[in-house]
Design a protein around this motif. Structure first.
Motif, PDB file in Angstrom:
ATOM      1  N   GLN A   1      -3.614   5.658   3.831  1.00 22.07           N
ATOM      2  CA  GLN A   1      -2.350   5.240   3.223  1.00 22.07           C
ATOM      3  C   GLN A   1      -1.145   5.977   3.807  1.00 22.07           C
TER       4      GLN A   1
ATOM      5  N   GLU B   1       1.839   4.962  11.971  1.00 22.33           N
ATOM      6  CA  GLU B   1       3.096   4.216  12.065  1.00 22.33           C
ATOM      7  C   GLU B   1       3.519   3.730  10.685  1.00 22.33           C
ATOM      8  N   ALA B   2       4.806   3.833  10.419  1.00 19.61           N
ATOM      9  CA  ALA B   2       5.326   3.397   9.120  1.00 19.61           C
ATOM     10  C   ALA B   2       5.118   1.895   8.942  1.00 19.61           C
ATOM     11  N   THR B   3       4.564   1.545   7.805  1.00 21.07           N
ATOM     12  CA  THR B   3       4.296   0.133   7.508  1.00 21.07           C
ATOM     13  C   THR B   3       4.740  -0.198   6.086  1.00 21.07           C
ATOM     14  N   VAL B   4       4.871  -1.482   5.818  1.00 18.88           N
ATOM     15  CA  VAL B   4       5.149  -1.975   4.467  1.00 18.88           C
ATOM     16  C   VAL B   4       3.965  -2.839   4.055  1.00 18.88           C
ATOM     17  N   ASP B   5       3.273  -2.412   3.009  1.00 19.74           N
ATOM     18  CA  ASP B   5       2.075  -3.125   2.570  1.00 19.74           C
ATOM     19  C   ASP B   5       2.234  -3.523   1.102  1.00 19.74           C
TER      20      ASP B   5
ATOM     21  N   ARG C   1       4.763   6.574   4.858  1.00 17.76           N
ATOM     22  CA  ARG C   1       5.877   6.710   5.800  1.00 17.76           C
ATOM     23  C   ARG C   1       6.819   5.504   5.710  1.00 17.76           C
ATOM     24  N   GLY C   2       6.261   4.352   5.401  1.00 16.76           N
ATOM     25  CA  GLY C   2       7.118   3.178   5.229  1.00 16.76           C
ATOM     26  C   GLY C   2       8.054   3.337   4.041  1.00 16.76           C
TER      27      GLY C   2
ATOM     28  N   TRP D   1       8.193  -3.767  -1.176  1.00 15.32           N
ATOM     29  CA  TRP D   1       7.144  -3.083  -1.926  1.00 15.32           C
ATOM     30  C   TRP D   1       7.016  -3.655  -3.331  1.00 15.32           C
TER      31      TRP D   1
ATOM     32  N   GLY E   1       0.429   5.557   6.649  1.00 12.80           N
ATOM     33  CA  GLY E   1       1.427   4.647   7.202  1.00 12.80           C
ATOM     34  C   GLY E   1       2.290   4.031   6.117  1.00 12.80           C
ATOM     35  N   ALA E   2       1.676   3.674   4.974  1.00 14.33           N
ATOM     36  CA  ALA E   2       2.439   3.102   3.865  1.00 14.33           C
ATOM     37  C   ALA E   2       3.395   4.135   3.282  1.00 14.33           C
TER      38      ALA E   2
END
Length: 202
Positions: free
Chosen positions: A160, A102-106, A165-166, A135, A162-163
């Motif tokens: 990484q 899943e797309a996430t913002v880390d 994809r974010g 970001w 998901g990140a």
């Protein structure tokens, strides 16, 4: 009692035979290959002729039987006989979707942005877009080429994804690629901006 010898010499049988005229038993046609005057030897090959005739008839019967069986099978319907159902169709395998992260913002993951296009200022523009999305961009610069057709987000580890994809969600039309080519850059993720990127108006 045995007859007494008369004292006259016994003539040689061959000599006696020569004195008699030849009759129909002594003359025969040599073309008939006879032995004596009554029979001739069997001609060679007569037994094989019968064998080949029998073999040909057997093969013909087998062929006729096979053709007849196929003709009968095509006309008979076994679908109504219990226990003799028609084979079921082969099931078509369905494709199973591969689960994606899943797309996430880390913000804990650092990001570098490189300009791989022929347009100046796109690295700074992308950096501003990502910063606004949450970001942390640690560096911007130029890529080794300015002919990249598409914007690509590179990540080195599967964790990484998901990140990556974010970041791609903030850059429409971009794609993600797992690669260790930018591990030495000091950032967890690297964005190479391609010529498909359009600078925002204004």
């Amino acid at each position: 009692m045995s007859p007494a010898w008369s004292g006259r010499p016994i003539k040689d049988p061959i000599t006696m035979a020569r004195k008699f005229a030849k009759d129909r038993f002594d003359t025969h046609l040599h073309a008939l290959d006879r032995v004596g005057a009554h029979r001739a030897p069997r001609r060679k090959g007569r037994g094989w002729i019968g064998f080949w005739w029998a073999l040909g008839a057997t093969v013909l019967l087998i062929v006729v039987g096979v053709v007849g069986i196929f003709a009968i099978n095509n006309r008979l319907d076994f679908s109504n006989i219990p226990g003799l159902s028609s084979p079921s169709s082969t099931p078509v395998p369905t494709e199973t979707a591969i689960p994606t992260a899943e797309a996430t913002v880390d913000p804990a993951l650092s990001v570098n942005v490189l300009n791989g296009s022929a347009t100046n200022g796109v690295a700074a523009s992308v950096s501003d877009t990502l910063t606004a999305a949450g970001w942390v961009v640690t560096a911007t610069g130029n890529a080794s080429t300015d002919t990249e057709p598409t914007t690509v987000i590179y990540y080195a580890d599967a964790s990484q994804e998901g990140a990556a994809r974010g970041i791609a969600a903030s850059l429409p039309g971009s794609k993600i690629v797992v690669s260790t080519g930018f591990v030495g850059s000091g950032a967890a993720l690297t964005v190479v901006v391609g010529n498909d990127y359009v600078l925002p108006a204004g």
